[in-house]
Design an enzyme around this catalytic site. Structure first.
Site, PDB file in Angstrom:
ATOM      1  N   GLU A  11      -1.871  -7.044   7.624  1.00 23.22           N
ATOM      2  CA  GLU A  11      -0.494  -6.896   8.078  1.00 23.22           C
ATOM      3  C   GLU A  11      -0.210  -7.778   9.296  1.00 23.22           C
ATOM      4  OE1 GLU A  11       2.357  -6.671   7.439  1.00 23.22           O
ATOM      5  OE2 GLU A  11       3.031  -4.589   7.318  1.00 23.22           O
TER       6      GLU A  11
ATOM      7  N   HIS B 119       0.824  -1.212   0.000  1.00 24.72           N
ATOM      8  CA  HIS B 119       0.000   0.000   0.000  1.00 24.72           C
ATOM      9  C   HIS B 119       0.863   1.269   0.000  1.00 24.72           C
ATOM     10  CE1 HIS B 119       0.888   1.024   4.209  1.00 24.72           C
ATOM     11  NE2 HIS B 119       0.765  -0.280   4.481  1.00 24.72           N
TER      12      HIS B 119
END
Length: 497
Positions: free
Chosen positions: A134, A60
């Site tokens: 994550e 990202h």
């Protein structure tokens, strides 16, 4: 949009990888080498595939917590900054002409928004998979880094220097992440698609790359993933069936220059190797790849060398070390001329002096041109092309490159300069082998990496050249502009791939 919830993760066993169950890893705390077991965190081999598949991983863009220096983990309170939105837009432009069949995304806002920007007007499906979130960092999440250090002391220090064995709240986050990443591959490979985009996060993308090529948790923070960095993995079915052949085609191709000043895994580095592959030569064909380094560069090769020289202008290069082959010498000279004109080009206030050297051990072309009983034709454009050579040849390349690697480390160890950047110009096989030595692998891993003519790869040494290097990027070609190889370009004889 389709969502995949996390399946129950059962205890998994460790499977020895390939033919060499152990290898040496350089300890970052001393010069002594310790033996570690090379084990793949998996409960079963990768599922078989019926056709070649390319998977493009993207991290990202910059988030608000990235900007603040706050530990994010799997929390979902940060969003993309304006810079992060711009990075995602640059990645969209980078991938705009590339064909994807499906997009897998982490469900976290910062990753999901990046995926939406990159995916743009495409109508094909987007799938959110909670396993792509994550790394779970439990009590660390939300803390500024200095707060984590003050509050957790020794535990925070272990997270920094020995993440694979880091324990918090009764969990081993990196070990859990490796198991989760391995689970992700089952979903990705089971999907009926040929070209897949995956948008996720720093640590989970590291784990996806590592588990794909068979590297354990000790490689956490060794394979860099920058904001909106692109990594590419090729999966090729084996004729006999079973787990596919897997090759890392590209690592961390970033929207911005990969050689710009910055940290490697959060640590500053004063020692760096920039591995430059020479460009096309006068007798190159797509079938034979870049095996003619003893011939001069053709017009495309000259353009590629100039583009590389321009990219490296942002670095103050100390030495250029090349194979004695003609194409390498011509590429080195192009880089040297641009470096020494840095003041005229406005990149420096004074002229630069660049030392140029040749190293015989960098010449692997002579080895590769020996008669090869295992293949009549070896294409350097295909993933894992080095597997087409017989063991005698790859062994000679490996041992010769090991001597070159030790010589390069010796060059970097010279402490007369506060910072030292070496540019190494050679054949793609040489650079693949050098990265293998950096990772302390064996020659069997050489087919697991790929680099193209005109590409660069970067290795930083934040703890000095006596410790393990951090691979900042592999096979970066964005600097070549219109002459770069598209990320989803067909590499097997299939126009529709």
């Amino acid at each position: 949009m389709i969502s995949i919830t996390a399946p129950l993760i059962l205890p998994y066993r460790l499977l020895p990888l390939n033919r060499n169950p152990s290898f040496l890893i350089r300890s970052s705390s001393s010069l002594q080498e310790r033996e570690l077991s090379s084990e793949l965190y998996a409960s079963a081999p990768f599922p078989p595939i019926s056709a070649a598949k390319r998977v493009v991983l993207v991290r990202h863009g910059q988030s608000t917590w990235n900007e603040e220096g706050r530990i994010q983990g799997s929390s979902d309170f940060s969003v993309l900054t304006k810079k992060g939105e711009a990075q995602a837009e640059t990645s969209r432009q980078m991938l705009i002409d590339d064909s994807f069949d499906v997009c897998f995304s982490s469900p976290l806002i910062r990753s999901k928004r990046t995926a939406e920007i990159i995916w743009g007007p495409r109508e094909k499906e987007m799938i959110t998979d909670s396993d792509l979130r994550e790394i779970d960092l439990y009590s660390f999440q939300g803390l500024l880094k200095h707060e984590g250090k003050a509050k957790y002391g020794a535990a925070f220090r272990q997270w920094q220097v020995d993440a694979a064995n880091f324990n918090i709240d009764g969990h081993y986050p990196v070990r859990e992440l490796w198991a989760r990443a391995r689970s992700c591959w089952n979903n990705i490979l089971a999907h009926e698609s040929r070209s897949v985009l995956v948008v996720a996060h720093n640590a989970v993308n590291q784990a996806l790359v590592a588990t794909a090529i068979g590297l354990g948790t000790e490689y956490f923070r060794i394979l860099l993933q920058s904001n909106c960095g692109v990594s590419v993995l090729d999966f090729t079915p084996r004729p006999e069936g079973g787990s596919p052949f897997i090759c890392l085609n590209r690592l961390n191709q970033t929207p911005n220059s990969p050689i710009a000043t910055g940290s490697s895994g959060g640590r500053k580095s004063s020692r760096r190797l920039v591995l430059v592959c020479y460009g096309a030569t006068q007798s190159n064909t797509e079938a034979s790849g870049a095996t003619y380094g003893d011939l001069p560069l053709n017009m495309l090769g000259i353009i590629q060398s100039q583009k590389t020289a321009e990219l490296l202008l942002d670095l103050k290069v100390h030495s250029i070390i090349s194979s004695p082959k003609k194409a390498c010498s011509e590429t080195s000279l192009a880089i040297s001329r641009v470096q020494e004109a840095a003041d005229c080009l406005g990149a420096d206030c004074v002229p630069r002096y660049v030392e140029m050297k040749q190293m015989e051990h960098l010449d692997v072309e002579s080895v590769l041109q020996q008669p090869n009983r295992d293949a009549t034709e070896v294409s350097a454009l295909e993933p894992g092309w080095l597997n087409g050579y017989e063991d005698r040849i790859t062994s000679e390349v490996w041992h010769q490159s090991e001597k070159a690697w030790q010589s390069l480390l010796s060059e970097l160890s010279d402490e007369s300069e506060p910072e030292k950047i070496l540019v190494v110009v050679g054949h793609p096989a040489l650079h693949i082998a050098l990265m293998g030595h950096c990772l302390n692998l064996t020659k069997e891993w050489m087919g697991s990496f790929h680099v193209d003519a005109g590409s660069i790869s970067v290795v930083d040494f934040p703890d000095g050249p006596t410790s393990r290097g951090v691979i900042r990027c592999i096979n970066y070609t964005a600097h070549l502009g219109r002459w770069s190889i598209p990320i989803t370009r067909s590499i097997i004889d299939d126009d529709e791939f």
